[in-house]
Design an enzyme around this catalytic site. Structure first.
Site, short mmCIF file in Angstrom:
data_model
loop_
_atom_site.label_atom_id
_atom_site.label_comp_id
_atom_site.label_asym_id
_atom_site.label_seq_id
_atom_site.Cartn_x
_atom_site.Cartn_y
_atom_site.Cartn_z
N ASN A 1 -32.78 -88.53 24.51
CA ASN A 1 -32.28 -87.41 25.45
C ASN A 1 -33.01 -86.29 25.41
O ASN A 1 -32.97 -85.54 24.24
CB ASN A 1 -30.70 -87.26 24.97
N GLU A 2 -33.65 -85.83 26.23
CA GLU A 2 -34.36 -84.53 26.01
C GLU A 2 -35.35 -84.35 24.75
O GLU A 2 -35.68 -83.14 24.42
CB GLU A 2 -33.46 -83.17 25.95
N CYS B 1 -27.41 -84.14 22.92
CA CYS B 1 -28.01 -83.69 21.50
C CYS B 1 -27.44 -84.49 20.45
O CYS B 1 -27.74 -84.60 19.70
CB CYS B 1 -27.87 -82.12 21.37
N GLU C 1 -19.93 -86.26 26.48
CA GLU C 1 -20.28 -85.95 25.44
C GLU C 1 -19.18 -85.25 24.46
O GLU C 1 -18.63 -84.41 25.04
CB GLU C 1 -21.64 -84.76 25.49
O1 AHR Z 1 -24.73 -80.68 27.91
C1 AHR Z 1 -24.95 -79.95 26.88
C2 AHR Z 1 -26.28 -80.12 26.13
O2 AHR Z 1 -27.25 -79.71 26.92
C3 AHR Z 1 -26.52 -81.60 25.87
O3 AHR Z 1 -26.16 -82.09 24.56
C4 AHR Z 1 -28.00 -81.42 25.81
O4 AHR Z 1 -28.59 -82.90 26.17
C5 AHR Z 1 -28.26 -80.51 26.86
O5 AHR Z 1 -29.28 -79.83 26.04
#
Ligand code: AHR
Length: 795
Positions: free
Chosen positions: A354-355, A230, A26
Site C-alpha cells: 500500500n503506497e 498505512c 481501514e
Molecule cells: O486513507 C487514509 C490513508 O491515506 C491510508 O491509510 C493511506 O493508504 C493513505 O495515505
C-alpha cells in the site's frame, strides 16, 4: 439553459465494467474498534499500553467502583494469564464489601449507548480466590447510577472460565457504563470483559454494529478493500511484536487469543474484527474481498525484511489464498472450515503493498508476486504506485507492474476539487492492455455537495475509461466523530447514530446503477466547456521553513523572456520554525520576497538546512495562505520532493520524487515557471517537471451502460454548472415502445450543503418515475445535479 442532443448508442458496446465501484475499509478514526465492530467495552482485555498511545495504560476506560463504605484495590496483573497472547487481567481485591465494590467500563466516548428494550450479551473470563464466593452483578448504569438493566454471574472456579449473561435494558441512556459489582471477601480476577448488543448485523456473534453495517451493505459495493492502507505496512517485522505490521494470521481464531496490536493511527486495535470477519462481512454484503498484505517493508520507519527471510511473508500470501479458497482438505481451508465456513470465500484479488515507495518494496513485491502467480495463476495481483498521482515513485510502481505482469496498480490521491476537474481526462489515454488502474483511495477535500458533485463528475470519467480503470473506491470510509484521525470521510457516526455524506450518496448511486458494459454516447450542441482564463502561475514568491531552521541567499528572479535578473535577497535570509520557536511564539516561518507577474521566469537561490526534520519550502504564485503553488524539498520525513498546489486551502500534490535534504549542505535550487508548467531542479539536476492545470468545466459529464441481468440502460449525468442543461435524449438502436424510467436525482442543494447528525438527510437523492413513449425524449438536467436515469427494459 442549452439545448442539444445526447445520444446513447444502445447497440454499440464498449468495455465491461466488472467490479468497478467498491469500498475501502481501514481501522482509522476508530472505524473498527469503537465503530463497525459491535463490541461496546473499550479495553476489554486490559491490554492497552502506552505503545498504542502515550496516555494509554492497562486500566484505560476502566474505573474502580466502591459503594456504601466498600473498599477495594483494583490492579492489573499478569502472573497467571488467560493465555500467552492475553497476558493482563484485572484483580479486584476486596478490602471491605460495603454495598459493593468492583469496576466499571466507560465504553467509547461518550459511553455505552443503552437502548430501552435492547438485549445485551455480556461475557467474561473470570476466576476467584478460594475465599471469594459472592455473585457478581453485571449492570448497565447511567453516570447518575441509575440501573437500566442487569444480570448476575457466579464465579465458580479458581481457574479461568468463561461466563455469559444476557439481559434487556428497560430504559435509555446514551452515555452508559458497564458496572461489575460484588461483595464478600478475597479476590476476583477478570479478563475479556465484553458486551455486545444481541442485535448485530445478520445476527453474527462477534459481529458488526447493525446501523453502520447496513450503511455499507446499502451501498451494494462490488468489492471491499481491507484491512487498510498505512495500517497494513506501518510496523515491525516480527509478527509477534505488538507493533508489528498487520499479519492476518494474528487476526483469526478465538478473540481472546488474538494479540493486542498497536494501531498506527494512535490507538489500540483489538483485532476482534479480523480476517475471518472481514471475509464473512464481504460475503454478507455481496462484495468481493480485496485483502491487502504487507511485503516486509515499512516505508514509514524503513524497516526491511532481509530477502533471505522473506519466506514467511510469501507464505502469508499463499496461505491466505488457501484460507479463502482452499477446500477443507487443505491446511488453511480446514482452518476456515473450523471457524465456521466450510465453503470457500471465492477470493479473486490480492493486493501486495500500500503506497510503498522505494526499491526495497519492489524487490520484495517481485518475489511475492511470482510465488502467487506460480501457485495461483488466476488470482489477480495488485501492485502499488505510492501515495501521489504522478512522479518518480508513481512511475516506479507502474514500471514494476508492467515488468511483472501485475493485473492492477493501486493509485491513491487526495486532492482539491479543482485538481479533479482539471484532470478529469487523466485516464483517457491509458492503454487497454497491460495492468489496469485500481484507484484504491481517492477523495476531494470535503464533504459538501460541491465535493460530491465533482467526485461524481470524475466517476463518470472513471466509468467511461473502464478499458483502463478496473476498480475504484473512495477513502476513508468511516469516521467516529469523537476520534477523528482524518477528514473528510464517507460515513460519520457517533456511539448511536450514523449518517452518510453527500459523497456517500454519490457513491451509492454509482454502485446501484453501475451496469455491466459501457455504451457509446455522443453529445452535440450541449454547450461549451468553460475554462478558467489561461494565465501563467503568477503571484508572490515566498520562502519558508517547515518545523526546522533554514537559510536562503543569493535569491534571484530571472525573466526568461528578457534575460533581466532581479536580486531578491540582501544577504542571508534565516527562517526558524522549530517546535521551540512555535512554543515561544518566536517562529519566523516564511518571508514574502516579491510579486512575479511574468510568463516565463526562473527563481534561482541557494539554500541550506540548519536543523530540524524537514527541508525547504518555496512558494511561487502565492496569492494568500490558501492559494499557492509550492515546492517542498525534503518534505514528509525528509524523503520527498513534492510540487503541490493549494486552491482555497485544499492541497494537491502534482508530482512527487524521492529527495532527502542533507543538513549543513549548500543546495543550488531553481524553480522555472513557463505558463502553467513548473520545472524544479537542485544543483543543476532536473528533479521534476509538471503542469498545474486549470480546471475546466464540461457542460455535462455523462456515461451510459447496460445491465446484463435486467437489460436496463443506465445513464449518469453530472451538471456542475449554475444553469440547467436541456437535451434531447436519444436511445439509438432501441425500439419505440413505451418504457418506464426511474430518475434518481441529487439536485436542488446549495454547493456548500452538508449532512449532519441533526440533519442526516439534508442532501440525498430523490427518486421519481416517468414514462417515455418512444426512444427520443426531452430531458433537463438541473443545475448542480447528479442524475441517474434507469431506462427499464421490462415494465
Ligand atoms: O486513507 C487514509 C490513508 O491515506 C491510508 O491509510 C493511506 O493508504 C493513505 O495515505
Amino acid at each position: 439553459m442549452t439545448s442539444g442532443v445526447l445520444k446513447i448508442h444502445t447497440q454499440e458496446r464498449g468495455a465491461r465494467l466488472g467490479d468497478l465501484f467498491g469500498i475501502f475499509f481501514e481501522d482509522l478514526n476508530h472505524a473498527a474498534d469503537g465503530g463497525l465492530y459491535a463490541e461496546l467495552v473499550q479495553n476489554r482485555s486490559f491490554e492497552f499500553e502506552p505503545i498504542d498511545r502515550p496516555d494509554y495504560h492497562a486500566l484505560t476506560a476502566w474505573e474502580k467502583v466502591e459503594r456504601g463504605g466498600g473498599r477495594a484495590i483494583v490492579k492489573v496483573e499478569s502472573s497467571k494469564p488467560l493465555n500467552e497472547r492475553n497476558k493482563h487481567y484485572a484483580v479486584i481485591q476486596i478490602e471491605e464489601a460495603g454495598d459493593g465494590v468492583g469496576i466499571m467500563n466507560l465504553g467509547y466516548h461518550p459511553g455505552i449507548p443503552i437502548r430501552s428494550g435492547e438485549t445485551y450479551r455480556f461475557s467474561c473470563y473470570a476466576r476467584r480466590d478460594a475465599s471469594f464466593n459472592e455473585p457478581v452483578r453485571i449492570a448497565l448504569e447511567g453516570a447518575d447510577g441509575r440501573v437500566h438493566g442487569q444480570a448476575e454471574i457466579v464465579v465458580e472456579s479458581e481457574e479461568w472460565r468463561r461466563y455469559e449473561a444476557e439481559f434487556t435494558a428497560r430504559s435509555k441512556d446514551l452515555s452508559g457504563r458497564l458496572v461489575l459489582l460484588t461483595r464478600g471477601e478475597g479476590r476476583l480476577f477478570l479478563d475479556m470483559v465484553s458486551l455486545f448488543p444481541q442485535r448485530t448485523f445478520r445476527g453474527r456473534p462477534n459481529g458488526m454494529r447493525e446501523d453502520i453495517a447496513n450503511m455499507l451493505a446499502e451501498l451494494k459495493p462490488k468489492f471491499m478493500r481491507f484491512p487498510g492502507g498505512c495500517l497494513v505496512h506501518d510496523g515491525s517485522l516480527n509478527a509477534g511484536d505488538r507493533n508489528s505490521m498487520y499479519r492476518w494470521k494474528n487476526t483469526i481464531g478465538p478473540v481472546e487469543e488474538r494479540p493486542p496490536r498497536r494501531n498506527n493511527w494512535g490507538y489500540n486495535q483489538t483485532l476482534g474484527l479480523g480476517f475471518y470477519e472481514y471475509f464473512q462481512f464481504c460475503e454478507d454484503i455481496g462484495a468481493k474481498p480485496i485483502p491487502v498484505l504487507p511485503a516486509g517493508y515499512d516505508p514509514h520507519h524503513k524497516r526491511i525484511v532481509p530477502l533471505e527471510e522473506l519466506q514467511p511473508w510469501i507464505d502469508d500470501a499463499l496461505d491466505l489464498i488457501e484460507f479463502a479458497n482452499g477446500d477443507v482438505t487443505t491446511r488453511w481451508g480446514a482452518v476456515r472450515a473450523e471457524l465456521g465456513h466450510p465453503e470457500p470465500f471465492g477470493l479473486e484479488y490480492i493486493a501486495i503493498g500500500n503506497e510503498e515507495v522505494g526499491e526495497p518494496f519492489f524487490e520484495r513485491y517481485a518475489i511475492i508476486h511470482q510465488a502467487i502467480r506460480e501457485r495461483y495463476p488466476d488470482i489477480k495481483i495488485i501492485n502499488t504506485s505510492g501515495p501521489f498521482p504522478a512522479g518518480g515513485e508513481y512511475e516506479r510502481g507502474w514500471r514494476s507492474a508492467r515488468e511483472k505482469g501485475s493485473d492492477f496498480v493501486d493509485e491513491h490521491y487526495y486532492v482539491s476539487p479543482e485538481w479533479m476537474l482539471a484532470n478529469i481526462d487523466r485516464y483517457d489515454r491509458f492503454p487497454a492492455d497491460g495492468p489496469k488502474v485500481f484507484l484504491g483511495e481517492y477523495a476531494t477535500w470535503g464533504n459538501t455537495c460541491y465535493n460530491a458533485l465533482v467526485e461524481a463528475a470524475y466517476m463518470t470519467r472513471l466509468e467511461r475509461n473502464a478499458h483502463a480503470v478496473g476498480l475504484a473506491c473512495y477513502a476513508p470510509l468511516l469516521c467516529n466523530v469523537n476520534y477523528v484521525n482524518w477528514r473528510p470521510d464517507l460515513i460519520w457516526f457517533n456511539n448511536h447514530q450514523v449518517y452518510g455524506t453527500p459523497n456517500y450518496y454519490v457513491q451509492k448511486l454509482f454502485m446501484h446503477h453501475q451496469g455491466d458494459q459501457l455504451l457509446r454516447v455522443t453529445a452535440s450542441g450541449i454547450g461549451e466547456r468553460q475554462a478558467a482564463p489561461d494565465q501563467p502561475i503568477n503571484g508572490k514568491i515566498t520562502l519558508a521553513a517547515d518545523r526546522n531552521k533554514v537559510e536562503y541567499w543569493d535569491v534571484r528572479l530571472v525573466n526568461e523572456r528578457t534575460g533581466e535578473i532581479q536580486t531578491l535577497s540582501d544577504g542571508v535570509i534565516r527562517l526558524s520554525d522549530t517546535e521551540v520557536d512555535r512554543q515561544a511564539g518566536t517562529a519566523v516561518a516564511m518571508v514574502d520576497l516579491t510579486e512575479a507577474n511574468l510568463e516565463h521566469y526562473t527563481l534561482c537561490l541557494k539554500a541550506r538546512k540548519l536543523g530540524g526534520p524537514r527541508g525547504f519550502v518555496i512558494h511561487v504564485g502565492r496569492r494568500d495562505d490558501r492559494n499557492s503553488i509550492y515546492w517542498e524539498l525534503g518534505g514528509w520525513q525528509n524523503q520527498d520532493s513534492a510540487v503541490c498546489s493549494r486552491v482555497n486551502g485544499r492541497g494537491s500534490c502534482l508530482t512527487q520524487h524521492l529527495f532527502t535534504v542533507e543538513e549543513g549542505r549548500e543546495y543550488e535550487l531553481a524553480v522555472e515557471i513557463q505558463g502553467r508548467r513548473i520545472r524544479v531542479s537542485a544543483d543543476g539536476q532536473l528533479i521534476a517537471e509538471t503542469e498545474d492545470r486549470l480546471p475546466q468545466i464540461e457542460p455535462l459529464y455523462y456515461t451510459a451502460s447496460v445491465e446484463d441481468a435486467s437489460g436496463d440502460i443506465l445513464i449518469k449525468a453530472v451538471n456542475i454548472q449554475e444553469v440547467p442543461v436541456s437535451v434531447q435524449l436519444e436511445l439509438g438502436g432501441m425500439s419505440d415502445e413505451s418504457r418506464n424510467v426511474e430518475i434518481h436525482e441529487l439536485s436542488g442543494y446549495e454547493l456548500n450543503q452538508e449532512n449532519s447528525f441533526e440533519e442526516p438527510e439534508a442532501v440525498v437523492p430523490k427518486l421519481r418515475e416517468m414514462r417515455i413513449g418512444c426512444s427520443r425524449f426531452e430531458y433537463e438536467f438541473p443545475a448542480r445535479s447528479l442524475t441517474v436515469l434507469r431506462i427499464r427494459q421490462q415494465g
